[in-house]
Design a protein around this motif. Structure first.
Motif, mmCIF file in Angstrom:
data_model
loop_
_atom_site.group_PDB
_atom_site.id
_atom_site.type_symbol
_atom_site.label_atom_id
_atom_site.label_comp_id
_atom_site.label_asym_id
_atom_site.label_seq_id
_atom_site.Cartn_x
_atom_site.Cartn_y
_atom_site.Cartn_z
ATOM 1 N N ILE A 253 5.533 1.220 1.908
ATOM 2 C CA ILE A 253 4.783 1.328 0.660
ATOM 3 C C ILE A 253 3.475 0.546 0.760
ATOM 4 O O ILE A 253 2.407 1.023 0.355
ATOM 5 C CB ILE A 253 5.631 0.821 -0.522
ATOM 6 N N ALA A 254 3.543 -0.680 1.310
ATOM 7 C CA ALA A 254 2.338 -1.496 1.460
ATOM 8 C C ALA A 254 1.310 -0.820 2.367
ATOM 9 O O ALA A 254 0.111 -0.807 2.072
ATOM 10 C CB ALA A 254 2.716 -2.874 2.009
ATOM 11 N N LEU A 255 1.771 -0.250 3.479
ATOM 12 C CA LEU A 255 0.861 0.448 4.383
ATOM 13 C C LEU A 255 0.253 1.674 3.704
ATOM 14 O O LEU A 255 -0.910 2.005 3.917
ATOM 15 C CB LEU A 255 1.602 0.860 5.649
ATOM 16 N N GLY A 256 1.068 2.355 2.888
ATOM 17 C CA GLY A 256 0.546 3.497 2.154
ATOM 18 C C GLY A 256 -0.545 3.101 1.182
ATOM 19 O O GLY A 256 -1.558 3.798 1.033
ATOM 20 N N LEU A 257 -0.365 1.967 0.505
ATOM 21 C CA LEU A 257 -1.387 1.469 -0.421
ATOM 22 C C LEU A 257 -2.670 1.114 0.326
ATOM 23 O O LEU A 257 -3.775 1.393 -0.134
ATOM 24 C CB LEU A 257 -0.848 0.255 -1.168
ATOM 25 N N MET A 258 -2.504 0.486 1.503
ATOM 26 C CA MET A 258 -3.673 0.134 2.308
ATOM 27 C C MET A 258 -4.413 1.378 2.765
ATOM 28 O O MET A 258 -5.644 1.435 2.732
ATOM 29 C CB MET A 258 -3.238 -0.698 3.514
ATOM 30 N N ALA A 259 -3.665 2.391 3.211
ATOM 31 C CA ALA A 259 -4.298 3.630 3.664
ATOM 32 C C ALA A 259 -5.006 4.336 2.513
ATOM 33 O O ALA A 259 -6.098 4.881 2.675
ATOM 34 C CB ALA A 259 -3.238 4.552 4.276
ATOM 35 N N ARG A 260 -4.380 4.304 1.332
ATOM 36 C CA ARG A 260 -4.982 4.962 0.169
ATOM 37 C C ARG A 260 -6.262 4.258 -0.248
ATOM 38 O O ARG A 260 -7.256 4.884 -0.591
ATOM 39 C CB ARG A 260 -3.976 4.953 -0.978
#
Length: 353
Positions: A253-260
């Protein structure tokens, strides 16, 4: 009363071919694409499991053997064009379902079993290792996506974490293959070496199990190392490792937020939490609330391992060895540095606590 002729254009979608006695285009596509690819992936997976019975291969998990077998097949014989759809299906759908099934290996009660200090050691080690690996990768010039895959594989749960992380990072297949190979290499070194170090470091069974579970890469490698030092060490190591597996969800989830956040059109981007992450958390909760028979647990664990192996076999089938060579030694040195860091950092915390 006249009867109007019915033409093909008057029929609902998909019925034209039925009336003519032939398969629909969608069904024909499934049989022509997905099934041959899955059969090829299943064959590679069977080779991987069979190879473990050979002398010298028992130390390697079926997953890494499947990657290697897939690479050899694709780079020597070539991947058939008609199998690509099935290979893609195995690489995406089967892998995500396997990650969901991993949730049946963990309950909230097991996490509580290592105590608050144990959970703290696991969480601190995971976060510090991930940040160290990503930062060092940037400093030595390793591609950011590959560095994230190595960081996830080292800090969380080996190949499974690499696969899950790649759904968000969307790295190249060659990067995934490289990361899996590097993580497996150093995880094997840890599995063989850590039990030999326990007497020298003066670790009792609980401390050694916590250290092994917090630092060794793959679940199977943790179990192999832990039980070499006794039943208590093995049980503690397994619970600590499964606690790391549970942290896969917040990490993705954290990586997804960073990518977004890194996208120019972040407002229009898809939600950063893939469906399989929520399903994984739901399965852990379900497994904590209800009692599942041991035989069912064993069957689910086997199914998850087989699907993970099939997914990695599919990645091997799409990996280009020349592309792997082009990565050079820097990613390997990054994986080595991450391995040394997680071992030293977690051992320090275990000794302090």
């Amino acid at each position: 009363m006249s009867v109007l002729p019915i033409t093909a254009n008057d029929l609902p979608n998909g019925l034209t071919s039925v009336t003519s006695g032939s398969k629909s285009p969608a069904l024909a596509s499934i049989w022509a694409g997905i099934v041959p690819g899955i059969v090829l992936v299943a064959m590679i997976t069977s080779v991987a499991y069979s190879a473990r019975s050979l002398s010298g291969f028992a130390l390697f998990s079926p997953m890494i053997l499947a990657v290697v077998a897939g690479m050899i097949y694709s780079n020597v014989l070539g991947t058939p064009a008609h199998a690509k759809a099935g290979i893609a299906f195995s690489q995406r759908r089967l892998l995500r379902l396997a990650i969901v099934l991993l949730g049946f290996q963990l309950t909230l009660g097991q996490v509580a079993g290592i105590g608050l200090s144990g959970v703290g050691i696991v969480a601190a080690t995971l976060g510090a290792t991930f940040l160290f690996t990503v930062t060092l990768g940037r400093l030595i010039g390793v591609d950011a996506k590959l560095a994230q895959l190595i960081a996830a594989g080292t800090s969380i749960c080996g190949a499974s974490a690499i696969v899950a992380t790649n759904i968000v990072t969307d790295a190249r297949d060659e990067d995934v293959t490289y990361a899996v190979a590097a993580i497996t290499l150093f995880g094997t070194v840890a599995m063989l070496g850590f039990p030999l170090l326990a007497p020298l470091l003066g670790l009792d069974q609980h401390a050694f199990g916590l250290w092994a579970g917090a630092s060794i890469h793959e679940v199977a490698q943790v179990i192999g190392a832990g039980f070499q030092n006794g039943a208590l060490a093995g049980e503690t190591a397994t619970i600590a490792k499964l606690t790391r597996v549970a942290m896969l969800a917040p990490m993705v989830i954290a990586l997804g937020l960073m990518a977004r956040r890194g996208r120019a059109d972040a407002s229009a981007a898809k939600p950063p939490m893939p469906w399989f992450v929520g399903a994984f958390v739901g399965v852990v909760a379900l497994n904590s609330l209800i009692s599942i028979p041991a035989q069912v647990h064993s069957a689910i664990a086997l199914a998850a391992q087989v699907m993970l192996t099939m997914g990695l076999a599919a990645m091997g089938l799409q990996a280009d060895i020349s592309q792997l060579r082009s990565r050079g030694l820097r990613p390997l040195m990054l994986a080595l540095s991450a391995f040394v860091f997680i071992a030293a950092f977690s051992l320090t915390l275990v000794e302090l606590v």
